[in-house]
Design an enzyme around this catalytic site. Structure first.
Site, mmCIF file in Angstrom:
data_model
loop_
_atom_site.group_PDB
_atom_site.id
_atom_site.type_symbol
_atom_site.label_atom_id
_atom_site.label_comp_id
_atom_site.label_asym_id
_atom_site.label_seq_id
_atom_site.Cartn_x
_atom_site.Cartn_y
_atom_site.Cartn_z
ATOM 1 N N ARG A 110 33.041 38.129 44.425
ATOM 2 C CA ARG A 110 34.151 38.953 44.916
ATOM 3 C C ARG A 110 34.674 39.887 43.831
ATOM 4 N NH1 ARG A 110 39.924 37.153 45.677
ATOM 5 N NH2 ARG A 110 40.913 38.894 46.766
ATOM 6 N N HIS B 279 34.722 43.873 44.258
ATOM 7 C CA HIS B 279 35.986 44.624 44.240
ATOM 8 C C HIS B 279 36.051 45.601 43.067
ATOM 9 C CE1 HIS B 279 38.741 42.252 47.173
ATOM 10 N NE2 HIS B 279 37.501 42.300 47.618
ATOM 11 N N TRP C 294 33.762 29.928 55.380
ATOM 12 C CA TRP C 294 33.014 30.455 56.526
ATOM 13 C C TRP C 294 32.034 29.426 57.105
ATOM 14 C CZ3 TRP C 294 34.780 33.735 52.700
ATOM 15 C CH2 TRP C 294 35.406 34.922 53.110
#
Ligand code: HIF
Length: 288
Positions: A46, A50, A189
């Site tokens: 991540r 980002h 998830w």
């Protein structure tokens, strides 16, 4: 002779780093039984994304070059909540390898995490240079998880991706989880959040997703166990027929997903980067 004021040191700092050694040391930072599901891998992915996903192809601004995500101006954007865990974990390596740029370190950490968690080899080049706080991008360039397909397209087309690449990237949501303290959303998830698999696609298609009953932001949970989640933006990949074609392909063919993900993720980490002409391409060997 003798009047040169400048040092005759000509080797650029990016060339003084042993990237195979940095790869191994990042790999050594992945596991920690006290953090999340036992791995910093997902939050490294991540962070790398980002750092890169602020790119705007029209103005040629943003992207991982500059390592600006470390500055408070950009680190403080709401979408970047929680990424301090990844940056703090990597900081000792910046001390150990003072010649690596933050921009290279953070993107390389994403590559290491993808590979060491069982994903494909991701081609990576060094040579990004760090920039100052003045080079931070404005807030609002990263996607809003509460929105659907139109918004996802707006954001990723701005970076220069097409529908196939966007659908290949989203498989990375097999990794990690949402934290109420960071994004407001909650849960992993799937049942193996520290393994890089094509489960994002298989779960999206095969589970029944229902709105979560809670006071938090609107999101989905699987009807059967209530343990797994989908963001509204994730659900767009099931609802939108163009995205769904690729979701079906990657659910059925893990190799095709790995190949297409590796290309798209490598492209993401290079958006807007002006590499030195002699920067070599690394294809790191996964450890063990
Ligand atoms: Fe994420 N993403 N992402 N993402 N993401 C979260 C977490 C992770 C979006 C929103 C969120 C991509 C695209 C999108 C990872 C990797 C990638 C969270 C939860 C949100 C809200 C943050 C938290 O609460 O900790 C949206 C709207 C995207 C556009 C569809 C990329 C493709 C999937 C580009 C990508 O690589 C990873 C890994 C995590 C898990 C982080 C963790 O700490 O476990």
């Amino acid at each position: 002779a003798g009047w040169y004021f400048y040092s005759n040191e000509t080797t650029p700092s990016w060339k003084k780093v042993n990237y195979n050694s940095v790869y191994k040391d990042i790999a050594g930072l992945l596991e920690d039984e006290d953090y999340d599901d036992g791995s910093y891998g997902p939050v490294f992915v991540r962070l790398a994304w980002h750092a890169s996903g602020t790119y705007d192809k029209k103005t040629r601004t943003g992207g991982s070059d500059g390592g600006t995500i470390r500055h408070t101006a950009e680190a403080g954007h709401g979408a970047n909540n929680g990424l301090e865990h990844a940056r703090d974990r990597l900081e000792p390596l910046k001390k150990q390898y003072p010649n690596i740029s933050y921009a290279d370190l953070y993107t390389l950490a994403g590559v290491v995490a993808v590979q060491e968690l069982g994903g494909p080899t991701v081609r990576w080049r060094p040579g990004r240079e760090d920039k100052t706080e003045a080079d931070c991008t404005p807030d609002g360039r990263l996607p809003d998880a509460a929105q659907g397909a139109d918004h996802v397209r707006d954001i990723f087309y701005r970076m220069g991706f097409n529908d196939q690449e966007i659908a290949a990237l989203v498989g990375a949501h097999a990794l990690g989880r949402c934290h109420t303290s960071r994004s407001g959303f909650d849960g992993p998830w799937n049942a193996s959040p520290t393994s890089f698999t094509n489960f994002f696609y298989t779960e999206l298609l095969n589970s029944t997703w229902v709105p979560k009953k809670w006071n938090g932001p609107f999101q989905y949970v699987d009807k059967e166990s209530g343990q797994f989640m989908m963001l509204p933006a994730d659900m767009a990949f099931k609802k939108d027929s163009e995205f769904r074609k690729y979701v079906e392909k990657y659910a059925a063919d893990q190799d095709a997903f790995f190949e297409d993900f590796a290309k798209a993720f490598s492209k993401l980490l290079e958006l807007g980067v002006k590499f030195p002409e002699d920067a070599p391409v690394y294809e790191f060997k996964t450890l063990e």
